[in-house]
Design a protein around this motif. Structure first.
Motif, PDB file in Angstrom:
ATOM      1  N   ARG A 372       0.809  -1.215   0.000  1.00  0.00           N
ATOM      2  CA  ARG A 372       0.000   0.000   0.000  1.00  0.00           C
ATOM      3  C   ARG A 372       0.846   1.270   0.000  1.00  0.00           C
ATOM      4  O   ARG A 372       0.349   2.354   0.285  1.00  0.00           O
ATOM      5  CB  ARG A 372      -0.963  -0.016   1.193  1.00  0.00           C
ATOM      6  N   LEU A 373       2.108   1.116  -0.336  1.00  0.00           N
ATOM      7  CA  LEU A 373       2.976   2.277  -0.492  1.00  0.00           C
ATOM      8  C   LEU A 373       2.581   3.069  -1.728  1.00  0.00           C
ATOM      9  O   LEU A 373       2.206   2.492  -2.759  1.00  0.00           O
ATOM     10  CB  LEU A 373       4.435   1.838  -0.634  1.00  0.00           C
ATOM     11  N   LEU A 374       2.676   4.378  -1.644  1.00  0.00           N
ATOM     12  CA  LEU A 374       2.458   5.248  -2.797  1.00  0.00           C
ATOM     13  C   LEU A 374       3.716   6.076  -3.029  1.00  0.00           C
ATOM     14  O   LEU A 374       4.542   6.256  -2.137  1.00  0.00           O
ATOM     15  CB  LEU A 374       1.271   6.174  -2.552  1.00  0.00           C
ATOM     16  N   ARG A 375       3.833   6.598  -4.239  1.00  0.00           N
ATOM     17  CA  ARG A 375       4.961   7.474  -4.573  1.00  0.00           C
ATOM     18  C   ARG A 375       4.425   8.764  -5.188  1.00  0.00           C
ATOM     19  O   ARG A 375       3.571   8.729  -6.070  1.00  0.00           O
ATOM     20  CB  ARG A 375       5.937   6.775  -5.525  1.00  0.00           C
ATOM     21  N   ALA A 376       4.937   9.858  -4.687  1.00  0.00           N
ATOM     22  CA  ALA A 376       4.500  11.170  -5.187  1.00  0.00           C
ATOM     23  C   ALA A 376       5.698  12.096  -5.239  1.00  0.00           C
ATOM     24  O   ALA A 376       6.387  12.291  -4.234  1.00  0.00           O
ATOM     25  CB  ALA A 376       3.416  11.751  -4.275  1.00  0.00           C
ATOM     26  N   GLY A 377       5.954  12.639  -6.410  1.00  0.00           N
ATOM     27  CA  GLY A 377       7.068  13.568  -6.564  1.00  0.00           C
ATOM     28  C   GLY A 377       8.407  12.953  -6.215  1.00  0.00           C
ATOM     29  O   GLY A 377       9.279  13.637  -5.675  1.00  0.00           O
ATOM     30  N   GLY A 378       8.532  11.661  -6.472  1.00  0.00           N
ATOM     31  CA  GLY A 378       9.781  10.977  -6.173  1.00  0.00           C
ATOM     32  C   GLY A 378       9.917  10.543  -4.732  1.00  0.00           C
ATOM     33  O   GLY A 378      10.923   9.920  -4.359  1.00  0.00           O
ATOM     34  N   GLU A 379       8.931  10.875  -3.899  1.00  0.00           N
ATOM     35  CA  GLU A 379       8.978  10.501  -2.488  1.00  0.00           C
ATOM     36  C   GLU A 379       8.009   9.353  -2.207  1.00  0.00           C
ATOM     37  O   GLU A 379       6.942   9.267  -2.810  1.00  0.00           O
ATOM     38  CB  GLU A 379       8.609  11.697  -1.603  1.00  0.00           C
ATOM     39  N   VAL A 380       8.382   8.488  -1.270  1.00  0.00           N
ATOM     40  CA  VAL A 380       7.515   7.391  -0.850  1.00  0.00           C
ATOM     41  C   VAL A 380       6.565   7.901   0.226  1.00  0.00           C
ATOM     42  O   VAL A 380       6.972   8.600   1.161  1.00  0.00           O
ATOM     43  CB  VAL A 380       8.353   6.212  -0.307  1.00  0.00           C
ATOM     44  N   VAL A 381       5.294   7.561   0.099  1.00  0.00           N
ATOM     45  CA  VAL A 381       4.282   7.925   1.089  1.00  0.00           C
ATOM     46  C   VAL A 381       3.744   6.638   1.699  1.00  0.00           C
ATOM     47  O   VAL A 381       3.239   5.762   0.992  1.00  0.00           O
ATOM     48  CB  VAL A 381       3.133   8.732   0.455  1.00  0.00           C
ATOM     49  N   THR A 382       3.848   6.501   3.009  1.00  0.00           N
ATOM     50  CA  THR A 382       3.433   5.281   3.685  1.00  0.00           C
ATOM     51  C   THR A 382       1.978   5.379   4.136  1.00  0.00           C
ATOM     52  O   THR A 382       1.437   6.481   4.312  1.00  0.00           O
ATOM     53  CB  THR A 382       4.313   5.005   4.913  1.00  0.00           C
ATOM     54  N   PRO A 383       1.327   4.231   4.368  1.00  0.00           N
ATOM     55  CA  PRO A 383      -0.043   4.263   4.907  1.00  0.00           C
ATOM     56  C   PRO A 383      -0.144   5.029   6.223  1.00  0.00           C
ATOM     57  O   PRO A 383      -1.131   5.728   6.456  1.00  0.00           O
ATOM     58  CB  PRO A 383      -0.363   2.777   5.095  1.00  0.00           C
ATOM     59  N   ARG A 384       0.858   4.930   7.084  1.00  0.00           N
ATOM     60  CA  ARG A 384       0.808   5.673   8.345  1.00  0.00           C
ATOM     61  C   ARG A 384       0.748   7.182   8.090  1.00  0.00           C
ATOM     62  O   ARG A 384      -0.004   7.901   8.763  1.00  0.00           O
ATOM     63  CB  ARG A 384       2.011   5.344   9.236  1.00  0.00           C
ATOM     64  N   GLU A 385       1.524   7.675   7.153  1.00  0.00           N
ATOM     65  CA  GLU A 385       1.517   9.111   6.865  1.00  0.00           C
ATOM     66  C   GLU A 385       0.137   9.560   6.404  1.00  0.00           C
ATOM     67  O   GLU A 385      -0.334  10.650   6.769  1.00  0.00           O
ATOM     68  CB  GLU A 385       2.572   9.438   5.812  1.00  0.00           C
TER      69      GLU A 385
END
Length: 462
Positions: A372-385
């Motif tokens: 369920r990790l996402l990537r936005a603008g080259g950065e990883v976004v975690t479910p916790r975030e």
């Protein structure tokens, strides 16, 4: 006193030699600890050492882990049909706990597809427990009678020594009834410690609130259920004076800082134990400290932190998946070896810790599932975030319901109307730094499945 010393010695030798414990001996140690606490007010360092292990000696920890890995792998190669194939040709008595990369990890799909092949020969399955199914098809795990007697005894001893469980406490359990192992541990642990236990399940929150206000001092529930209870308590005008809680135990989902603070404020509870455990890897667990680290068990199993990209041990500050191996003699019926939980953590910087559990290996709290990790603008976004961000909205949309997707412009979040009501879509976009799509509240439960959705209805009020 002599008998207590003998029992401590037998438990210690079971840990060192890797032989089966006698659960009734550990249960008697709970009695000894309670008597010592009643007389002297503290249990003594010798008893605490039995539970915490050699915290400050890295070489001792490595030796203990390597012996546990060798002992466990050798037994599985002989008794487990699945691991007899997986470990074929491997010299299990020469394995090194810090160099297991040559053995493929076990994944949940293996357990779901071939559960019978994980049962060890010569061990009678006694109780079945299941994963909740909120992150995929449930896996069924069988426990032996030995495991069902051992784990509560060890858990009760640890809880008594850490003052998390006292005689006279009353624990309320709001967990799904399919989590039979977790419920069994709570019930049996309370019995051994002389505490009461009220098992309600995931019942309507108003029923749970009424029960919580009746003498309950300890409470076990998932983060999403805690959030629903906060909302219900505030709706009814209830506050700290209505409860006697001194401790809350939670896990299985992301507990955001916003919901944790609301639980403390609403129920007047000082301690929230946001612990980590996994049905497939019981009894290996992890506990949070006052500085927010997650400290992992070194006694009952091995926990590896593998880099998501390479599958190799993760370096400082890297995202990693937890890979868990419960040791024999703590697991004997349906064990797993190098089980890839897909639960994400971030490893800590390579520097000495200063918290109260500094001797235990530590990581960040659980960040969510790897898929369920996402990537936005080259950065990883975690479910916790994502959970932290949504639950920090001023509308207090607890528990958070959303669907997150990657787009060419970044992240798109689909939220129910109530999450932005009175705040505005544009304001939500700015605060969340994401594109926002709003749907009717009736669709909220379809956006994100939660453990609080595992409802168990009653006929109260009929």
């Amino acid at each position: 006193m002599f008998e207590t010393g003998v029992r401590q010695f037998r438990m210690a030798m079971g840990m060192v030699w890797g032989r089966r414990f006698k659960p009734h001996v550990i249960a008697r140690l709970v009695d000894d600890a309670l008597a010592t606490l009643a007389e002297f007010g503290e249990p003594g360092a010798d008893v605490r050492q039995l539970i915490e292990g050699p915290l400050n000696d890295r070489e001792a920890r490595r030796h203990m882990a390597t012996q546990g890995v060798r002992r466990t792998a050798t037994r599985l190669a002989e008794l487990s049909p699945f691991y007899a194939r997986r470990l074929e040709g491997i010299r299990t008595r020469e394995l090194d706990a810090e160099d297991l990369g040559g053995i493929p990890v076990t994944v949940k799909a293996d357990l779901v597809a071939r559960p019978a092949e994980f049962l060890c020969e010569g061990v009678t399955p006694h109780l079945s427990t299941r994963t909740t199914g909120t992150t995929g098809k449930p896996a069924e795990i069988w426990l032996s009678r030995y495991e069902m007697e051992l784990w509560p005894a060890m858990g009760a001893l640890s809880a008594v020594l850490s003052d998390q469980l006292r005689p006279g406490d009353v624990m309320q359990v709001n967990l799904s009834s399919r989590a039979t192992a977790a419920v069994q541990l709570d019930v049996a642990g309370c019995r051994l410690a002389g505490a009461g236990c009220r098992v309600l399940g995931v019942v309507p929150v108003d029923e749970a609130l009424d029960a919580l206000a009746d003498r309950v001092t300890l409470w076990t529930a998932s983060p999403s259920y805690l959030a629903e209870m906060v909302v219900a308590a505030r709706r009814r005008g209830m506050g700290p004076d209505d409860f006697r809680l001194r401790g809350v135990f939670s896990g299985g989902e992301v507990l955001s800082s916003s919901v944790a603070a609301a639980v403390r404020e609403t129920f007047g509870v000082g301690e929230i134990h946001d612990n980590y455990g996994l049905t497939e890897a019981i009894p290996v667990t992890a506990r949070t400290c006052s500085q927010g680290h997650l400290h992992h068990d070194i006694i009952t199993g091995l926990v590896e932190y593998l880099d998501l990209e390479t599958g190799e041990p993760a370096g400082p500050g890297a995202l990693a998946t937890l890979v868990v191996t419960p040791f024999f003699p703590y697991r004997d019926c349906m064990p797993v070896f190098r089980y890839d939980t897909r639960d994400l953590v971030r490893t800590l910087p390579d520097q000495d810790l200063t918290c109260e559990r500094a001797g235990l290996p530590a990581t960040s709290p659980i960040l969510g599932k790897a898929d369920r990790l996402l990537r936005a603008g080259g950065e990883v976004v975690t479910p916790r975030e994502l959970v932290e961000a949504v639950e920090a909205l001023p509308t207090r949309p607890w528990p958070a319901r959303f669907r997150a997707e990657e787009t060419d412009q970044g992240i798109r979040l689909t939220l129910p109307e109530s999450a932005v009501a009175g705040f505005g879509v544009e304001a939500a976009k700015r605060q969340l730094n994401a594109d926002i799509v709003v749907v009717p509240d009736e669709e909220a439960t379809t956006l994100r499945l939660l453990r609080s959705d595992l409802h168990e209805t009653t006929f109260a009020g009929v």
